[in-house]
Scaffold this motif. Structure first.
Motif, PDB file in Angstrom:
ATOM      1  N   PHE A   1       0.827  -1.197   0.000  1.00  0.00           N
ATOM      2  CA  PHE A   1       0.000   0.000   0.000  1.00  0.00           C
ATOM      3  C   PHE A   1       0.869   1.258   0.000  1.00  0.00           C
ATOM      4  N   VAL A   2       1.858   1.278   0.887  1.00  0.00           N
ATOM      5  CA  VAL A   2       2.735   2.451   0.986  1.00  0.00           C
ATOM      6  C   VAL A   2       3.564   2.626  -0.289  1.00  0.00           C
ATOM      7  N   LEU A   3       4.161   1.542  -0.777  1.00  0.00           N
ATOM      8  CA  LEU A   3       4.952   1.632  -2.003  1.00  0.00           C
ATOM      9  C   LEU A   3       4.092   2.055  -3.189  1.00  0.00           C
ATOM     10  N   GLY A   4       2.888   1.520  -3.281  1.00  0.00           N
ATOM     11  CA  GLY A   4       1.986   1.899  -4.368  1.00  0.00           C
ATOM     12  C   GLY A   4       1.626   3.373  -4.328  1.00  0.00           C
ATOM     13  N   LEU A   5       1.347   3.890  -3.125  1.00  0.00           N
ATOM     14  CA  LEU A   5       1.012   5.312  -3.004  1.00  0.00           C
ATOM     15  C   LEU A   5       2.201   6.206  -3.334  1.00  0.00           C
ATOM     16  N   ILE A   6       3.388   5.826  -2.881  1.00  0.00           N
ATOM     17  CA  ILE A   6       4.580   6.614  -3.209  1.00  0.00           C
ATOM     18  C   ILE A   6       4.829   6.579  -4.709  1.00  0.00           C
ATOM     19  N   ALA A   7       4.672   5.405  -5.309  1.00  0.00           N
ATOM     20  CA  ALA A   7       4.875   5.284  -6.756  1.00  0.00           C
ATOM     21  C   ALA A   7       3.876   6.152  -7.511  1.00  0.00           C
ATOM     22  N   LYS A   8       2.610   6.164  -7.084  1.00  0.00           N
ATOM     23  CA  LYS A   8       1.605   7.010  -7.737  1.00  0.00           C
ATOM     24  C   LYS A   8       1.954   8.484  -7.601  1.00  0.00           C
ATOM     25  N   ALA A   9       2.536   8.860  -6.472  1.00  0.00           N
ATOM     26  CA  ALA A   9       2.903  10.257  -6.253  1.00  0.00           C
ATOM     27  C   ALA A   9       4.096  10.662  -7.114  1.00  0.00           C
TER      28      ALA A   9
ATOM     29  N   LEU B   1      -7.365   1.918  -5.903  1.00  0.00           N
ATOM     30  CA  LEU B   1      -6.443   1.789  -4.785  1.00  0.00           C
ATOM     31  C   LEU B   1      -6.088   0.333  -4.493  1.00  0.00           C
ATOM     32  N   TRP B   2      -7.037  -0.569  -4.600  1.00  0.00           N
ATOM     33  CA  TRP B   2      -6.750  -1.974  -4.331  1.00  0.00           C
ATOM     34  C   TRP B   2      -5.762  -2.538  -5.357  1.00  0.00           C
ATOM     35  N   LEU B   3      -5.866  -2.099  -6.606  1.00  0.00           N
ATOM     36  CA  LEU B   3      -4.955  -2.565  -7.638  1.00  0.00           C
ATOM     37  C   LEU B   3      -3.569  -1.933  -7.462  1.00  0.00           C
ATOM     38  N   THR B   4      -3.539  -0.685  -7.033  1.00  0.00           N
ATOM     39  CA  THR B   4      -2.263  -0.025  -6.734  1.00  0.00           C
ATOM     40  C   THR B   4      -1.542  -0.747  -5.597  1.00  0.00           C
ATOM     41  N   THR B   5      -2.287  -1.214  -4.607  1.00  0.00           N
ATOM     42  CA  THR B   5      -1.698  -1.973  -3.508  1.00  0.00           C
ATOM     43  C   THR B   5      -1.103  -3.284  -4.013  1.00  0.00           C
ATOM     44  N   ILE B   6      -1.808  -3.959  -4.899  1.00  0.00           N
ATOM     45  CA  ILE B   6      -1.287  -5.198  -5.480  1.00  0.00           C
ATOM     46  C   ILE B   6      -0.033  -4.913  -6.295  1.00  0.00           C
ATOM     47  N   PHE B   7      -0.043  -3.835  -7.076  1.00  0.00           N
ATOM     48  CA  PHE B   7       1.154  -3.453  -7.825  1.00  0.00           C
ATOM     49  C   PHE B   7       2.318  -3.169  -6.879  1.00  0.00           C
ATOM     50  N   GLY B   8       2.043  -2.530  -5.751  1.00  0.00           N
ATOM     51  CA  GLY B   8       3.076  -2.253  -4.766  1.00  0.00           C
ATOM     52  C   GLY B   8       3.644  -3.525  -4.150  1.00  0.00           C
ATOM     53  N   ILE B   9       2.775  -4.503  -3.885  1.00  0.00           N
ATOM     54  CA  ILE B   9       3.237  -5.789  -3.354  1.00  0.00           C
ATOM     55  C   ILE B   9       4.136  -6.476  -4.375  1.00  0.00           C
ATOM     56  N   ILE B  10       3.724  -6.469  -5.637  1.00  0.00           N
ATOM     57  CA  ILE B  10       4.537  -7.081  -6.692  1.00  0.00           C
ATOM     58  C   ILE B  10       5.876  -6.362  -6.802  1.00  0.00           C
TER      59      ILE B  10
ATOM     60  N   ALA C   1      11.849   1.421  -6.666  1.00  0.00           N
ATOM     61  CA  ALA C   1      12.057   1.526  -8.115  1.00  0.00           C
ATOM     62  C   ALA C   1      11.213   0.491  -8.855  1.00  0.00           C
ATOM     63  N   ALA C   2      11.177  -0.727  -8.351  1.00  0.00           N
ATOM     64  CA  ALA C   2      10.365  -1.759  -8.987  1.00  0.00           C
ATOM     65  C   ALA C   2       8.878  -1.417  -8.886  1.00  0.00           C
ATOM     66  N   ALA C   3       8.447  -0.874  -7.753  1.00  0.00           N
ATOM     67  CA  ALA C   3       7.041  -0.503  -7.591  1.00  0.00           C
ATOM     68  C   ALA C   3       6.657   0.614  -8.554  1.00  0.00           C
ATOM     69  N   ILE C   4       7.555   1.577  -8.768  1.00  0.00           N
ATOM     70  CA  ILE C   4       7.268   2.661  -9.708  1.00  0.00           C
ATOM     71  C   ILE C   4       7.062   2.100 -11.110  1.00  0.00           C
ATOM     72  N   VAL C   5       7.938   1.202 -11.522  1.00  0.00           N
ATOM     73  CA  VAL C   5       7.816   0.608 -12.861  1.00  0.00           C
ATOM     74  C   VAL C   5       6.531  -0.219 -12.966  1.00  0.00           C
ATOM     75  N   ILE C   6       6.242  -1.032 -11.957  1.00  0.00           N
ATOM     76  CA  ILE C   6       5.060  -1.895 -11.991  1.00  0.00           C
ATOM     77  C   ILE C   6       3.783  -1.065 -11.959  1.00  0.00           C
ATOM     78  N   VAL C   7       3.730  -0.024 -11.144  1.00  0.00           N
ATOM     79  CA  VAL C   7       2.537   0.836 -11.094  1.00  0.00           C
ATOM     80  C   VAL C   7       2.346   1.542 -12.437  1.00  0.00           C
ATOM     81  N   PHE C   8       3.438   2.021 -13.016  1.00  0.00           N
ATOM     82  CA  PHE C   8       3.344   2.701 -14.308  1.00  0.00           C
ATOM     83  C   PHE C   8       2.828   1.753 -15.389  1.00  0.00           C
ATOM     84  N   LEU C   9       3.460   0.582 -15.521  1.00  0.00           N
ATOM     85  CA  LEU C   9       3.047  -0.374 -16.552  1.00  0.00           C
ATOM     86  C   LEU C   9       1.670  -0.957 -16.254  1.00  0.00           C
TER      87      LEU C   9
END
Length: 92
Positions: A11-19, A29-38, A68-76
């Motif tokens: 959740f935290v990584l996903g929110l930082i990546a979105k920012a 938000l639930w999908l962003t959290t999953i992207f952050g976990i990945i 860095a991985a969360a940013i790429v995963i959230v973007f893609l």
């Protein structure tokens, strides 16, 4: 307890990546959290590959790779989500 921490960190990584990513992301938000976990899992794998998975003190290298991985995963992932939902809707 491991799953709870995975959700919190994701959740935290996903929110930082979105920012960090410019523009508006359309994934919920639930999908962003999953992207952050990945992203956290991939970042941990990269840290293990580089040999920095465990260091004394705070694992700054591992955390940077997770982010860095969360940013790429959230973007893609957001691009895939947007295209699966029919692209961006234009307002008249």
């Amino acid at each position: 307890m491991g799953w709870l921490w995975a959700i919190i960190v994701g959740f935290v990584l996903g929110l930082i990546a979105k920012a960090v990513i410019p523009g508006k992301q359309h994934s919920p938000l639930w999908l962003t959290t999953i992207f952050g976990i990945i992203g956290a899992v991939i970042g941990n794998a990269l840290a293990r590959g580089f040999g920095i998975q465990e260091t004394p003190g705070i694992d700054w290298g591992r955390h940077a790779l997770q982010l860095a991985a969360a940013i790429v995963i959230v973007f893609l992932g957001d691009m895939a989500y947007t295209s699966a939902r029919g692209g961006r809707k234009r307002r008249a």
